[in-house]
Design a protein around this motif. Structure first.
Motif, mmCIF file in Angstrom:
data_model
loop_
_atom_site.group_PDB
_atom_site.id
_atom_site.type_symbol
_atom_site.label_atom_id
_atom_site.label_comp_id
_atom_site.label_asym_id
_atom_site.label_seq_id
_atom_site.Cartn_x
_atom_site.Cartn_y
_atom_site.Cartn_z
ATOM 1 N N CYS A 27 0.836 -1.199 0.000
ATOM 2 C CA CYS A 27 0.000 0.000 0.000
ATOM 3 C C CYS A 27 0.871 1.249 0.000
ATOM 4 O O CYS A 27 0.593 2.208 -0.721
ATOM 5 C CB CYS A 27 -0.938 0.005 1.202
ATOM 6 N N TRP A 28 1.928 1.231 0.795
ATOM 7 C CA TRP A 28 2.848 2.368 0.824
ATOM 8 C C TRP A 28 3.453 2.595 -0.556
ATOM 9 O O TRP A 28 3.548 3.731 -1.037
ATOM 10 C CB TRP A 28 3.950 2.129 1.865
ATOM 11 N N MET A 29 3.867 1.524 -1.215
ATOM 12 C CA MET A 29 4.463 1.632 -2.548
ATOM 13 C C MET A 29 3.471 2.197 -3.561
ATOM 14 O O MET A 29 3.840 3.044 -4.383
ATOM 15 C CB MET A 29 4.963 0.259 -3.011
ATOM 16 N N MET A 39 7.413 3.916 -8.741
ATOM 17 C CA MET A 39 7.535 3.083 -7.548
ATOM 18 C C MET A 39 8.797 3.502 -6.795
ATOM 19 O O MET A 39 9.760 3.948 -7.405
ATOM 20 C CB MET A 39 7.649 1.605 -7.929
ATOM 21 N N PRO A 40 8.789 3.358 -5.481
ATOM 22 C CA PRO A 40 9.961 3.772 -4.710
ATOM 23 C C PRO A 40 11.137 2.832 -4.920
ATOM 24 O O PRO A 40 10.963 1.648 -5.169
ATOM 25 C CB PRO A 40 9.472 3.699 -3.266
ATOM 26 N N THR A 41 12.328 3.402 -4.791
ATOM 27 C CA THR A 41 13.525 2.573 -4.786
ATOM 28 C C THR A 41 13.741 2.106 -3.352
ATOM 29 O O THR A 41 13.035 2.536 -2.434
ATOM 30 C CB THR A 41 14.751 3.378 -5.266
ATOM 31 N N GLU A 42 14.712 1.282 -3.125
ATOM 32 C CA GLU A 42 14.911 0.670 -1.811
ATOM 33 C C GLU A 42 15.068 1.696 -0.690
ATOM 34 O O GLU A 42 14.565 1.515 0.405
ATOM 35 C CB GLU A 42 16.142 -0.245 -1.846
#
Length: 64
Positions: A27-29, A39-42
């Motif tokens: 959900c956060w992504m 999309m977020p990276t690490e």
């Protein structure tokens, strides 16, 4: 707003698959992708809309 929450929640449920443990992260992504376009990276620490995240998570939990 309700349509957006439902759309993002469905996407998160599909992305997390059978793993309910992954639902919070997924959900956060999804909310991150909605806000920033990717999309977020690490190690991505950009802000997300906390209220939207909580609504998406709540809706996704009800769907899963």
């Amino acid at each position: 707003m309700d349509q957006l929450i439902e759309k993002l929640s469905k996407k998160a449920v599909v992305l997390s698959g059978q793993s309910k443990k992954e639902l919070e992260r997924t959900c956060w992504m999804i909310v991150h992708e909605h806000k920033h376009g990717v999309m977020p990276t690490e190690y991505d620490i950009r802000e997300i809309d906390e209220g939207l995240y909580l609504e998406v998570l709540k809706t996704a939990r009800n769907m899963a």
